[in-house]
Design a protein around this motif. Sequence first.
Motif, PDB file in Angstrom:
ATOM      1  N   LYS A  18     -15.013   6.915  -9.029  1.00 44.44           N
ATOM      2  CA  LYS A  18     -14.794   7.234  -7.621  1.00 44.44           C
ATOM      3  C   LYS A  18     -15.513   6.183  -6.797  1.00 44.44           C
ATOM      4  O   LYS A  18     -16.734   6.002  -6.927  1.00 44.44           O
ATOM      5  N   ALA A  19     -14.754   5.455  -5.992  1.00 42.84           N
ATOM      6  CA  ALA A  19     -15.303   4.371  -5.181  1.00 42.84           C
ATOM      7  C   ALA A  19     -15.255   4.765  -3.707  1.00 42.84           C
ATOM      8  O   ALA A  19     -14.183   5.129  -3.199  1.00 42.84           O
ATOM      9  N   CYS A  20     -16.395   4.688  -3.040  1.00 38.85           N
ATOM     10  CA  CYS A  20     -16.494   4.972  -1.605  1.00 38.85           C
ATOM     11  C   CYS A  20     -16.846   3.675  -0.892  1.00 38.85           C
ATOM     12  O   CYS A  20     -17.992   3.205  -0.970  1.00 38.85           O
ATOM     13  N   VAL A  21     -15.884   3.086  -0.202  1.00 36.78           N
ATOM     14  CA  VAL A  21     -16.071   1.830   0.520  1.00 36.78           C
ATOM     15  C   VAL A  21     -16.215   2.162   1.998  1.00 36.78           C
ATOM     16  O   VAL A  21     -15.305   2.755   2.605  1.00 36.78           O
ATOM     17  N   LEU A  22     -17.352   1.789   2.586  1.00 33.15           N
ATOM     18  CA  LEU A  22     -17.643   2.151   3.981  1.00 33.15           C
ATOM     19  C   LEU A  22     -17.362   1.030   4.959  1.00 33.15           C
ATOM     20  O   LEU A  22     -17.173   1.286   6.154  1.00 33.15           O
ATOM     21  N   THR A  23     -17.356  -0.207   4.498  1.00 31.04           N
ATOM     22  CA  THR A  23     -17.131  -1.342   5.390  1.00 31.04           C
ATOM     23  C   THR A  23     -16.123  -2.292   4.763  1.00 31.04           C
ATOM     24  O   THR A  23     -15.858  -2.235   3.552  1.00 31.04           O
ATOM     25  N   GLY A  24     -15.581  -3.210   5.595  1.00 29.57           N
ATOM     26  CA  GLY A  24     -14.652  -4.212   5.092  1.00 29.57           C
ATOM     27  C   GLY A  24     -13.200  -3.812   5.278  1.00 29.57           C
ATOM     28  O   GLY A  24     -12.870  -2.834   5.965  1.00 29.57           O
ATOM     29  N   LYS A  25     -12.332  -4.589   4.655  1.00 25.39           N
ATOM     30  CA  LYS A  25     -10.902  -4.369   4.789  1.00 25.39           C
ATOM     31  C   LYS A  25     -10.394  -3.199   3.944  1.00 25.39           C
ATOM     32  O   LYS A  25      -9.293  -2.705   4.183  1.00 25.39           O
ATOM     33  N   LYS A  26     -11.160  -2.795   2.949  1.00 25.95           N
ATOM     34  CA  LYS A  26     -10.702  -1.744   2.036  1.00 25.95           C
ATOM     35  C   LYS A  26     -11.505  -0.463   2.232  1.00 25.95           C
ATOM     36  O   LYS A  26     -11.953   0.163   1.264  1.00 25.95           O
ATOM     37  N   VAL A  27     -11.703  -0.055   3.459  1.00 22.42           N
ATOM     38  CA  VAL A  27     -12.465   1.161   3.746  1.00 22.42           C
ATOM     39  C   VAL A  27     -11.680   2.372   3.254  1.00 22.42           C
ATOM     40  O   VAL A  27     -10.479   2.497   3.491  1.00 22.42           O
ATOM     41  N   GLY A  28     -12.372   3.252   2.546  1.00 23.54           N
ATOM     42  CA  GLY A  28     -11.724   4.461   2.045  1.00 23.54           C
ATOM     43  C   GLY A  28     -12.390   4.941   0.776  1.00 23.54           C
ATOM     44  O   GLY A  28     -13.354   4.352   0.284  1.00 23.54           O
ATOM     45  N   THR A  29     -11.848   6.023   0.250  1.00 23.65           N
ATOM     46  CA  THR A  29     -12.328   6.610  -1.000  1.00 23.65           C
ATOM     47  C   THR A  29     -11.205   6.562  -2.018  1.00 23.65           C
ATOM     48  O   THR A  29     -10.094   7.015  -1.737  1.00 23.65           O
ATOM     49  N   TYR A  30     -11.491   5.986  -3.180  1.00 22.56           N
ATOM     50  CA  TYR A  30     -10.477   5.790  -4.207  1.00 22.56           C
ATOM     51  C   TYR A  30     -10.981   6.401  -5.518  1.00 22.56           C
ATOM     52  O   TYR A  30     -12.116   6.184  -5.912  1.00 22.56           O
ATOM     53  N   THR A  31     -10.098   7.159  -6.181  1.00 14.94           N
ATOM     54  CA  THR A  31     -10.416   7.774  -7.461  1.00 14.94           C
ATOM     55  C   THR A  31      -9.307   7.437  -8.441  1.00 14.94           C
ATOM     56  O   THR A  31      -8.126   7.675  -8.152  1.00 14.94           O
ATOM     57  N   GLY A  32      -9.688   6.884  -9.584  1.00 20.48           N
ATOM     58  CA  GLY A  32      -8.689   6.522 -10.590  1.00 20.48           C
ATOM     59  C   GLY A  32      -9.304   5.719 -11.715  1.00 20.48           C
ATOM     60  O   GLY A  32     -10.529   5.607 -11.839  1.00 20.48           O
ATOM     61  N   ARG A  33      -8.435   5.132 -12.536  1.00 15.59           N
ATOM     62  CA  ARG A  33      -8.872   4.330 -13.674  1.00 15.59           C
ATOM     63  C   ARG A  33      -9.255   2.929 -13.206  1.00 15.59           C
ATOM     64  O   ARG A  33      -8.586   2.339 -12.360  1.00 15.59           O
ATOM     65  N   VAL A  34     -10.305   2.400 -13.783  1.00 16.67           N
ATOM     66  CA  VAL A  34     -10.830   1.113 -13.366  1.00 16.67           C
ATOM     67  C   VAL A  34     -10.527   0.059 -14.422  1.00 16.67           C
ATOM     68  O   VAL A  34     -10.490   0.350 -15.623  1.00 16.67           O
ATOM     69  N   ALA A  35     -10.259  -1.166 -13.974  1.00 17.75           N
ATOM     70  CA  ALA A  35     -10.114  -2.335 -14.842  1.00 17.75           C
ATOM     71  C   ALA A  35     -11.219  -3.315 -14.462  1.00 17.75           C
ATOM     72  O   ALA A  35     -11.280  -3.760 -13.312  1.00 17.75           O
ATOM     73  N   VAL A  36     -12.120  -3.605 -15.396  1.00 16.01           N
ATOM     74  CA  VAL A  36     -13.322  -4.373 -15.087  1.00 16.01           C
ATOM     75  C   VAL A  36     -13.060  -5.865 -15.203  1.00 16.01           C
ATOM     76  O   VAL A  36     -12.147  -6.313 -15.908  1.00 16.01           O
ATOM     77  N   ARG A  37     -13.888  -6.625 -14.474  1.00 14.10           N
ATOM     78  CA  ARG A  37     -13.918  -8.088 -14.568  1.00 14.10           C
ATOM     79  C   ARG A  37     -15.357  -8.518 -14.734  1.00 14.10           C
ATOM     80  O   ARG A  37     -16.291  -7.819 -14.322  1.00 14.10           O
ATOM     81  N   ALA A  38     -15.558  -9.700 -15.302  1.00 17.82           N
ATOM     82  CA  ALA A  38     -16.909 -10.205 -15.511  1.00 17.82           C
ATOM     83  C   ALA A  38     -17.613 -10.481 -14.191  1.00 17.82           C
ATOM     84  O   ALA A  38     -18.847 -10.434 -14.113  1.00 17.82           O
TER      85      ALA A  38
END
Length: 428
Positions: free
Chosen positions: A370-390
């Motif tokens: 669950k990602a809670c983004v408070l600032t920037g262009k992608k403000v919002g709450t997102y819940t789902g499967r994650v794909a990681v990067r280095a």
Amino acid sequence: MPCSEKRARLLLERGRARVHRVVPMVIRLVDRQVANCKLQPVRVKVDPGSKTTGLALVRDMESTDSVTGEIYRQVAVLNLMELVHRGRQISEALSARSSMRRRRRGNLRYRAPRFLNRSKPQGWLPPSLQHRVDTTMAWVKRLQCWAPVVAISSELVRFDTQALDNPEISGAEYQQGTLQGYEVREYLLEKWGRKCAYCDATEVPLQIEHIHPKARGGTNRVSNLTLACAPCNQRKAAQPLQNFLATEPQRLARITAQAQRPLKDAAAVNATRWALANALKCTGLPLELASGGQTKYNRVRLGLEKTHALDAVCVGHVDAATYGLQPTLAIKCTGRGSYQRTRLDKYGFPRGYLMRTKRVKGFGTGDMVKACVLTGKKVGTYTGRVAVRASGSFNIRTSTELVQGISYKHCQLVQRADGYGYFFHYRA
């Protein structure tokens, strides 16, 4: 014992239970022992399919008619699930690996051919088909651990592809019985999307119609059959398809291409039907096997819509069913990642290198976050499967969209990856 959302919330708030698993939501009572609890009989119902298998957890309620002595079975739906298989991806991955290996070995002409290790044991299934059996059994065993399951009901469907390809086969087993031709109708309903091929009408009685009319030499083989509503069937009559759809060339081309669609899904169900039934018998629970005709009869009689999960509810002997508007949990098989250390070019040779570590900043691909983004262009709450990067900039696949470039600092772990993706389908 499965309970309502309200009761589970109250048990958690009062400290009488703890969370055992987030998705599907499973709680454990901490203030009582199993020996002191009275449990109700719970049944797992399975509707096997080539691409999607329906699962339903129901509570049996049986009563006996005092006059006739007939057993009246009513079920209360507790949970609905749809297991989405990835047999096609497994088949394509194995084909790609085989072709790449063959290409790399093309220059090794001195290597002795291998031909003594090609035999398969009895009952062997290709990995793409064995996957369907294994994943279905995995979820049946999970439900056994989470609920007091006392019995299992499963559909045992067979598409008679030999009779479909050779309509001249005759015999009493093909000509008698109330369900004569019913499996053919069920196959056509799946193949043509449960709508009229000529006007796309839905929610109307559909009739089996010959694309090339029998009056002009057409046969009963499945590639010459389609579905049509009564008005379209009467208007077409014995006309050739080209004349009937002369003003609709696009529909004509689509029907012609659809009619030649292979029987891959029917073959997959035929190949795994007994393997799954035998695996369910090994659980030691009473197993009820039912036909596809009985499932559809129950669904139409009870007035339920056509979904894989509700089909599972209608499997077997069902006189009545009670259910609310609980959502259907879609379980998508995603696997646990690839073992390859490199990517491959079009010739099958290594190209670049992948990360050696499976986890980045404590997260792994497939984890539910669950990602809670408070600032920037992608403000919002997102819940789902994650794909990681280095780099620490992750992608999150929600039920509706793919959100890219989310920093790990905004992510909070909900559940570790277990090879499945979870989403809910809500009904109106």
